[in-house]
Design a protein around this motif. Structure first.
Motif, PDB file in Angstrom:
ATOM      1  N   ASP A   1       0.473   9.738   7.486  1.00 25.59           N
ATOM      2  CA  ASP A   1       1.437   8.645   7.302  1.00 25.59           C
ATOM      3  C   ASP A   1       2.702   9.209   6.651  1.00 25.59           C
ATOM      4  O   ASP A   1       2.804  10.404   6.387  1.00 25.59           O
ATOM      5  CB  ASP A   1       0.840   7.503   6.453  1.00 25.59           C
ATOM      6  CG  ASP A   1       0.284   7.993   5.125  1.00 25.59           C
ATOM      7  OD1 ASP A   1       0.797   9.012   4.617  1.00 25.59           O
ATOM      8  OD2 ASP A   1      -0.640   7.374   4.583  1.00 25.59           O
TER       9      ASP A   1
ATOM     10  N   PRO B   1      -1.068   5.847  -1.351  1.00 27.16           N
ATOM     11  CA  PRO B   1      -2.345   5.999  -0.654  1.00 27.16           C
ATOM     12  C   PRO B   1      -3.465   6.318  -1.636  1.00 27.16           C
ATOM     13  O   PRO B   1      -3.244   6.937  -2.679  1.00 27.16           O
ATOM     14  CB  PRO B   1      -2.108   7.192   0.287  1.00 27.16           C
ATOM     15  CG  PRO B   1      -0.632   7.293   0.421  1.00 27.16           C
ATOM     16  CD  PRO B   1      -0.068   6.821  -0.877  1.00 27.16           C
TER      17      PRO B   1
ATOM     18  N   TYR C   1      -5.484  15.049   0.981  1.00 23.19           N
ATOM     19  CA  TYR C   1      -4.417  14.770   1.958  1.00 23.19           C
ATOM     20  C   TYR C   1      -4.006  16.086   2.606  1.00 23.19           C
ATOM     21  O   TYR C   1      -3.538  16.992   1.919  1.00 23.19           O
ATOM     22  CB  TYR C   1      -3.223  14.116   1.253  1.00 23.19           C
ATOM     23  CG  TYR C   1      -2.234  13.471   2.192  1.00 23.19           C
ATOM     24  CD1 TYR C   1      -2.208  12.098   2.362  1.00 23.19           C
ATOM     25  CD2 TYR C   1      -1.319  14.241   2.932  1.00 23.19           C
ATOM     26  CE1 TYR C   1      -1.310  11.487   3.233  1.00 23.19           C
ATOM     27  CE2 TYR C   1      -0.428  13.643   3.793  1.00 23.19           C
ATOM     28  CZ  TYR C   1      -0.420  12.262   3.943  1.00 23.19           C
ATOM     29  OH  TYR C   1       0.470  11.669   4.811  1.00 23.19           O
TER      30      TYR C   1
ATOM     31  N   ASN D   1       0.826  -1.213   0.000  1.00 25.98           N
ATOM     32  CA  ASN D   1       0.000   0.000   0.000  1.00 25.98           C
ATOM     33  C   ASN D   1       0.864   1.269   0.000  1.00 25.98           C
ATOM     34  O   ASN D   1       0.700   2.160   0.831  1.00 25.98           O
ATOM     35  CB  ASN D   1      -0.928  -0.029   1.225  1.00 25.98           C
ATOM     36  CG  ASN D   1      -2.147   0.835   1.003  1.00 25.98           C
ATOM     37  OD1 ASN D   1      -2.439   1.232  -0.127  1.00 25.98           O
ATOM     38  ND2 ASN D   1      -2.844   1.156   2.079  1.00 25.98           N
TER      39      ASN D   1
END
Length: 616
Positions: free
Chosen positions: A506, A493, A499, A490
């Motif tokens: 993250d 994202p 974001y 992953n």
């Protein structure tokens, strides 16, 4: 940086001990040649030496004059010459020329060669060949590690990457093993060692040999776990544009040995200025890991706070004013100077990046990472090459396209290569060969694409549509390791929600939320799982010599003690400031502290410059 971090992160060990050890050893070696002497220093040792022992320390130990090694006849009139050099044959041959020239002129002097970090047999063989082995004394200065900051240590060996990964020359593996052994003897013993990559495996084995040769005394460990990783495990991360402040400063101004030289465009004067960039610089320490879009807001807030602190002096009586001047004013002036510098540096970065269509460049990179609109990306790269924007930048985009797509389609490869050679010179053919050898720029092999299907589609529809369909077919046809790794771990994202870079969720924030660095994700996963269990498919895709070793004799560990939450990460082949920022973020999130050890700090330009071969 606002995010829900754990507050109980452990204290880092004191790395300044490393500096004191090497300084004492250098002084001891210089005193082996008593009396006044001239010191010749390898040019790439100048900056590291300055961090260890400045000119005044050298003068105290009877060093008269300092010279840079320049591969030409010397002008020194001293009776004693000391050479502080890397173990390179070219430099040793030059020293032989100096000694032989003195012999021919009937001049008698004493010569001492100090090799750092170690001497190689090949160098001694040259001394013997040239007939001066008996005329010089040789020594080793075990200068393996230079602490650049509280949590960064560098071996300052930029040649490690090319020598090991391109030339297959493993002479530096022992050096890396010795560096690890030094850390182990000062801050260990380590309880667990994880690693991935062929060079990491060899470094681990070299270190184990050295541990077994020495005595192991029981002691309280200060570093619990170690993670070794090869640079070629993850080439995508260093090929991406850096957008955290420290990474951008490195990309544009080049941070050398923890120090940056800001030119006249930043200093607003006719002189450039050298600035140490580390946690001692309070302004820099607060913005170094921030995404660049947050930096101006932070700096303007800092300026307002500074103004409020200055304004406090209004209405003070004599006693308060005296206390303010003696306790606060000096600190405020220093902060003001640094704030002015970082604001000017940020403005300079903005100017340079807007000139280069930086947003368009980032959009292309993000498309490559996500695997979208590849034809548009190829067109952007073609335009970039044909406009001759930058030789290294064009090469970087080509490599990023190749690594993310598991090679270029044969027609794209031939076309882009031809255009690159026409734009930047046919002497780059050797560079292409080097990039192919490392797997950075490759042509997809027949069988990896549906060429038959592609030609049928080409007959049915016009070229533009065919291009898009070709992309769809080829992505179905080939097994791309980056794409597979990206899905498994992953790394990209989901882009369906916005974001927020001010509140990162993250490690992807270091690339504007578009990509989590593979190297850092691997470290996170292995620490979470306490080994490689469950990551078998990932290690198969990386093809990576992974290992996990538990236990070390003489370790004195309290369960879940602070030392267990201090992780030493060793990058073999270089590490970027973006990766360091990502690990700092991960440490805050999980309650770890990371110490990054690297063979050298790298970025896309340094990585590719090491592979250039355009001197036909």
């Amino acid at each position: 940086m606002a995010h829900s971090a754990r507050r109980d992160s452990p204290e880092l060990p004191d790395l300044s001990l490393l500096k004191r050890l090497v300084r004492d050893q250098l002084i001891y070696l210089l005193e082996q040649l008593p009396g006044k002497k001239d010191l010749f220093i390898d040019s790439d040792l100048m900056s590291p030496l300055d961090r260890i022992a400045n000119v005044s320390i050298l003068k105290q130990h009877e060093v008269d004059k300092l010279y840079k090694v320049e591969y030409k006849p010397i002008s020194s009139i001293s009776d004693q010459l000391c050479f502080l050099i890397r173990p390179r044959i070219q430099t040793v041959k030059w020293i032989c020329d100096v000694v032989n020239a003195d012999k021919a002129a009937g001049k008698y002097r004493r010569y001492k060669i100090i090799f750092t970090p170690q001497k190689f047999y090949a160098c001694e063989a040259v001394l013997e060949e040239q007939g001066i082995f008996g005329d010089v004394t040789t020594d080793e200065w075990a200068f393996y590690l230079l602490p650049l900051d509280d949590d960064i240590i560098s071996l300052e060996l930029p040649e490690f990457f090319r020598d090991n990964f391109l030339a297959g020359d493993q002479r530096w593996v022992r050096t890396a093993g010795s560096a690890l052994h030094l850390l182990h003897s000062l801050f260990g013993p380590f309880s667990k060692v994880y690693g991935i990559g062929r060079c990491s495996k060899m470094t681990y084995e070299s270190w184990r040999e050295q541990v077994e040769e020495g005595d192991q005394k029981p002691r309280q460990a200060e570093i619990g776990n170690v993670f070794l990783i090869d640079r070629d495990v993850d080439f995508v991360t260093p090929l991406c544009s850096q957008v955290v402040y420290e990474g951008l400063v490195d990309d544009i101004f080049r941070i050398k040995c923890g120090c940056v030289e800001f030119g006249t465009d930043v200093t607003s004067s006719d002189k450039s200025i050298k600035v140490m960039l580390n946690s001692q610089d309070k302004v820099f320490n607060e913005i170094r890991n921030e995404h660049f879009s947050n930096v101006f807001g932070f700096l303007s807030q800092k300026a307002r706070n500074l103004q409020i602190a200055y304004d406090k002096r209004r209405g003070m009586d004599i006693k308060q004013m005296k206390a303010f001047v003696s306790e606060e004013l000096k600190g405020l002036k220093q902060e003001h100077r640094l704030l002015t510098l970082h604001i000017s540096a940020s403005e300079s970065i903005m100017k340079k990046k807007t000139k280069q269509d930086f947003q368009e460049l980032l959009k292309t990179e993000h498309c490559l990472l996500e695997g979208f609109e590849i034809r548009e990306c190829v067109s952007f790269i073609e335009e970039h090459i044909n406009r001759q924007v930058s030789m290294i930048e064009s090469l970087r985009l080509l490599c990023l396209l190749s690594v993310t797509e598991n090679g270029l389609l044969p027609k794209d490869f031939r076309s882009l290569k031809a255009q690159y050679l026409q734009s930047y010179g046919a002497d780059h053919l050797l560079t292409f060969s080097n990039l192919k050898q490392l797997g950075l720029l490759e042509e997809q092999q027949p069988g990896e694409t549906l060429t038959v299907m592609e030609s049928k589609v080409g007959k049915l529809v016009n070229d533009r549509t065919a291009g898009k369909l070709t992309d769809a077919f080829s992505s179905l046809a080939k097994k791309s390791n980056f794409r597979a790794l990206s899905r498994k771990l992953n790394l990209v994202p989901k882009s369906d929600e916005e974001y927020d870079l001010r509140v990162p969720r993250d490690m992807a924030y270091i690339f504007s939320g578009a990509y989590i660095p593979l190297s850092c994700k691997l470290i996170e996963q292995v620490l979470e799982r306490d080994g490689w269990t469950g990551l078998e498919e990932v290690t198969r895709l990386i093809n990576g010599h992974e290992f996990a070793v538990t236990g070390s004799s003489g370790a004195d560990f309290k369960p879940k003690s602070d030392a267990q939450r201090i992780i030493l990460v060793m990058f073999l082949g270089g590490c970027t400031f973006s990766e360091i920022s990502a690990l700092r973020f991960l440490g805050k999130e999980k309650g770890y502290k990371f110490i990054v050890v690297t063979t050298a700090i790298t970025n896309s330009s340094r990585l590719l410059e090491a592979l250039l071969d355009n001197h036909v």
